[in-house]
Design a protein around this motif. Structure first.
Motif, PDB file in Angstrom:
ATOM      1  N   SER A 123       0.858  -1.200   0.105  1.00 31.33           N
ATOM      2  CA  SER A 123      -0.112   0.150  -0.167  1.00 31.33           C
ATOM      3  C   SER A 123       0.757   1.363   0.125  1.00 31.33           C
ATOM      4  N   GLN A 124       0.562   2.470  -0.708  1.00 34.88           N
ATOM      5  CA  GLN A 124       1.132   3.510  -0.840  1.00 34.88           C
ATOM      6  C   GLN A 124       0.948   4.480   0.474  1.00 34.88           C
ATOM      7  N   SER A 125       0.002   3.961   1.148  1.00 35.20           N
ATOM      8  CA  SER A 125      -0.245   4.621   2.445  1.00 35.20           C
ATOM      9  C   SER A 125       0.665   4.330   3.562  1.00 35.20           C
ATOM     10  N   LEU A 126       1.086   2.811   3.347  1.00 38.03           N
ATOM     11  CA  LEU A 126       1.809   2.040   4.321  1.00 38.03           C
ATOM     12  C   LEU A 126       3.107   2.640   4.045  1.00 38.03           C
ATOM     13  N   HIS A 127       3.679   2.622   2.802  1.00 37.44           N
ATOM     14  CA  HIS A 127       5.129   3.132   2.600  1.00 37.44           C
ATOM     15  C   HIS A 127       5.453   4.521   2.467  1.00 37.44           C
ATOM     16  N   TYR A 128       4.603   5.380   2.219  1.00 39.94           N
ATOM     17  CA  TYR A 128       4.728   6.674   2.143  1.00 39.94           C
ATOM     18  C   TYR A 128       3.971   7.741   3.082  1.00 39.94           C
ATOM     19  N   GLY A 129       2.999   7.178   3.676  1.00 38.10           N
ATOM     20  CA  GLY A 129       1.991   8.112   4.574  1.00 38.10           C
ATOM     21  C   GLY A 129       1.003   8.825   3.773  1.00 38.10           C
ATOM     22  N   ARG A 159     -12.547   5.917  14.338  1.00 34.87           N
ATOM     23  CA  ARG A 159     -11.460   6.328  13.370  1.00 34.87           C
ATOM     24  C   ARG A 159     -11.814   5.894  11.912  1.00 34.87           C
ATOM     25  N   PRO A 160     -12.293   6.936  10.955  1.00 34.27           N
ATOM     26  CA  PRO A 160     -12.034   6.417   9.633  1.00 34.27           C
ATOM     27  C   PRO A 160     -10.810   6.837   9.111  1.00 34.27           C
ATOM     28  N   LEU A 161     -10.342   6.083   8.116  1.00 33.84           N
ATOM     29  CA  LEU A 161      -9.171   5.942   7.243  1.00 33.84           C
ATOM     30  C   LEU A 161      -9.215   5.716   6.057  1.00 33.84           C
ATOM     31  N   VAL A 162      -9.057   6.731   5.041  1.00 35.94           N
ATOM     32  CA  VAL A 162      -8.750   6.576   3.720  1.00 35.94           C
ATOM     33  C   VAL A 162      -7.449   6.086   3.246  1.00 35.94           C
ATOM     34  N   TYR A 163      -7.271   5.167   2.814  1.00 31.95           N
ATOM     35  CA  TYR A 163      -5.816   4.554   2.380  1.00 31.95           C
ATOM     36  C   TYR A 163      -5.914   4.037   0.801  1.00 31.95           C
ATOM     37  N   CYS A 164      -4.518   4.007   0.503  1.00 31.41           N
ATOM     38  CA  CYS A 164      -4.297   3.974  -0.963  1.00 31.41           C
ATOM     39  C   CYS A 164      -3.677   2.315  -1.297  1.00 31.41           C
ATOM     40  N   GLY A 165      -4.260   1.993  -2.454  1.00 31.26           N
ATOM     41  CA  GLY A 165      -3.777   0.711  -2.847  1.00 31.26           C
ATOM     42  C   GLY A 165      -2.144   0.699  -3.312  1.00 31.26           C
ATOM     43  N   THR A 204      -2.199  11.282   6.793  1.00 32.95           N
ATOM     44  CA  THR A 204      -1.368  10.238   7.898  1.00 32.95           C
ATOM     45  C   THR A 204      -0.014  10.466   8.151  1.00 32.95           C
ATOM     46  N   GLY A 205       0.736  10.967   6.857  1.00 34.25           N
ATOM     47  CA  GLY A 205       2.362  11.142   6.940  1.00 34.25           C
ATOM     48  C   GLY A 205       2.451  12.314   7.619  1.00 34.25           C
ATOM     49  N   HIS A 206       1.767  13.421   7.853  1.00 32.01           N
ATOM     50  CA  HIS A 206       1.995  14.409   8.561  1.00 32.01           C
ATOM     51  C   HIS A 206       2.402  14.184  10.347  1.00 32.01           C
ATOM     52  N   TYR A 207       1.762  13.222  10.545  1.00 31.07           N
ATOM     53  CA  TYR A 207       1.888  12.855  12.134  1.00 31.07           C
ATOM     54  C   TYR A 207       3.112  12.221  12.642  1.00 31.07           C
ATOM     55  N   VAL A 208       4.144  11.971  11.635  1.00 32.37           N
ATOM     56  CA  VAL A 208       5.670  11.622  12.058  1.00 32.37           C
ATOM     57  C   VAL A 208       6.170  12.930  12.669  1.00 32.37           C
ATOM     58  N   ASN A 209       5.787  14.159  12.219  1.00 30.13           N
ATOM     59  CA  ASN A 209       6.121  15.253  13.118  1.00 30.13           C
ATOM     60  C   ASN A 209       5.605  15.291  14.291  1.00 30.13           C
ATOM     61  N   SER A 210       4.447  14.979  14.585  1.00 33.53           N
ATOM     62  CA  SER A 210       3.783  14.979  15.916  1.00 33.53           C
ATOM     63  C   SER A 210       4.463  13.506  16.772  1.00 33.53           C
ATOM     64  N   ILE A 211       4.835  12.605  16.429  1.00 31.98           N
ATOM     65  CA  ILE A 211       5.237  11.689  17.048  1.00 31.98           C
ATOM     66  C   ILE A 211       6.752  11.988  17.524  1.00 31.98           C
ATOM     67  N   LEU A 212       7.357  12.488  16.636  1.00 33.69           N
ATOM     68  CA  LEU A 212       8.694  13.076  17.113  1.00 33.69           C
ATOM     69  C   LEU A 212       8.686  14.201  18.201  1.00 33.69           C
ATOM     70  N   ALA A 213       7.765  14.920  18.079  1.00 28.95           N
ATOM     71  CA  ALA A 213       7.619  16.159  19.318  1.00 28.95           C
ATOM     72  C   ALA A 213       7.059  15.483  20.590  1.00 28.95           C
ATOM     73  N   THR A 214       6.207  14.569  20.472  1.00 29.01           N
ATOM     74  CA  THR A 214       5.738  13.943  21.732  1.00 29.01           C
ATOM     75  C   THR A 214       6.758  13.100  22.555  1.00 29.01           C
ATOM     76  N   SER A 215       7.336  12.630  21.362  1.00 25.25           N
ATOM     77  CA  SER A 215       8.301  11.605  22.077  1.00 25.25           C
ATOM     78  C   SER A 215       9.443  12.132  22.690  1.00 25.25           C
ATOM     79  N   GLU A 216       9.821  13.254  22.258  1.00 24.90           N
ATOM     80  CA  GLU A 216      11.013  14.055  22.659  1.00 24.90           C
ATOM     81  C   GLU A 216      10.616  14.617  23.957  1.00 24.90           C
TER      82      GLU A 216
END
Length: 295
Positions: free
Chosen positions: A27-33, A98-104, A155-167
């Motif tokens: 899935s493109q969503s899994l690989h690229y967010g 949680r609704p999630l729209v994801y790509c093939g 979805t991919g925007h939240y890498v930024n969020s994970i980094l900030a909260t984890s720090e």
């Protein structure tokens, strides 16, 4: 914690057991967010189970898809009905949806026409609980709005969020407060920010933040209760002289902030405008009158 062997979810037109659900590992969503999602709450109200701001959330889901060119054909009313059916099938009242729209599968950096919808629900307490938060200013900034569609819940925007909260947690704090590229206060990794000063609430202007549905609800509540509320660029130095502050979001609801960078606010939370808004918000989601909320 999110599902059991009996949990039902919606996947591509069918209600199936969560344990039987599968997705494509290419899935493109899994690989690229590259996907879009929403966070929505349902409450056991005075008038039965109600999804709070269902129309607004599903409209934003569709808008997020449109902004990043993900083809999504569901109508808003159809999505609302799926959500209510999901709650009924899982016998849930107070729940998070949680609704999630994801790509093939697509390993190219182009959008695909193969798009899927998953919707699930689980019981989830307030994201930060009921305690007042100890926050820190993060070393991670919100992205430049010219590089991403900041108003889209992607979805991919939240890498930024994970980094900030984890720090923040590594540093011994509960949560992060993020700045924008110009050094102004933006928001928390998953919630909007409000500050109280001299009887007025201030919240960061749009542009570098996700325009939260709960944020708009707070502003509407303020107008109903005659609490002055203004959007503006907030300097970091203004945090030190503020009377109080709070976060708001669907998952977090309304949560008070005890301190930022170990510097406590002047007011006790229960004497703050945020506490008044918190009580009014609780009344609104439960469909109770908040006419008794006095400031």
């Amino acid at each position: 914690m999110y599902y059991t062997k009996d949990t039902i979810l919606f996947l591509n037109g069918k209600f199936i057991k969560a344990v039987d659900a599968h997705t494509d590992l290419y899935s493109q969503s899994l690989h690229y967010g590259f996907g879009a999602f929403e966070g929505i709450r349902a409450y056991q109200t005075m008038n039965g189970v109600k999804i709070f701001k269902a129309y607004e959330h599903f409209e934003r889901l569709k808008k997020s898809c449109a902004l990043v060119n993900i083809p999504f054909s569901y109508e808003t009313e159809e999505l609302i009905q799926i959500a209510y059916q999901l709650l009924e099938k899982n016998d849930m009242g107070d729940a998070y949806i949680r609704p999630l729209v994801y790509c093939g599968p697509n390993m190219q950096l182009t959008h695909t026409d193969e798009v899927y919808l998953m919707m699930c629900t689980w019981e989830w307490d307030k994201y930060h609980g009921d305690k007042q938060l100890k926050m820190c200013v993060s070393s991670y900034q919100r992205p430049n709005p010219n590089s991403l569609k900041m108003e889209a819940k992607v979805t991919g925007h939240y890498v930024n969020s994970i980094l900030a909260t984890s720090e923040a947690k590594v540093r011994g704090y509960d949560e992060a407060l993020m700045l924008d590229m110009n050094g102004f206060v933006a928001e928390a990794p998953g919630a909007n920010f409000f500050l109280e000063k001299d009887g007025v609430l201030y919240t960061p202007s749009l542009g570098h933040i996700l325009p939260g549905i709960t944020r708009q609800t707070v502003m509407n509540i303020c107008r109903e209760l005659d609490i002055p509320v203004k959007e503006k660029q907030i300097k970091v130095e203004e945090l030190e002289s503020a009377d109080s502050a709070f976060l708001c979001g669907t998952a977090a609801e309304i949560v008070g902030i005890e301190s930022i960078d170990a510097k406590p606010f002047k007011k006790e939370w229960f004497d703050s405008l945020g506490a008044t808004v918190q009580e009014a918000y609780k009344c609104q989601v439960l469909e109770k009158s908040f006419s008794y909320v006095i400031i």
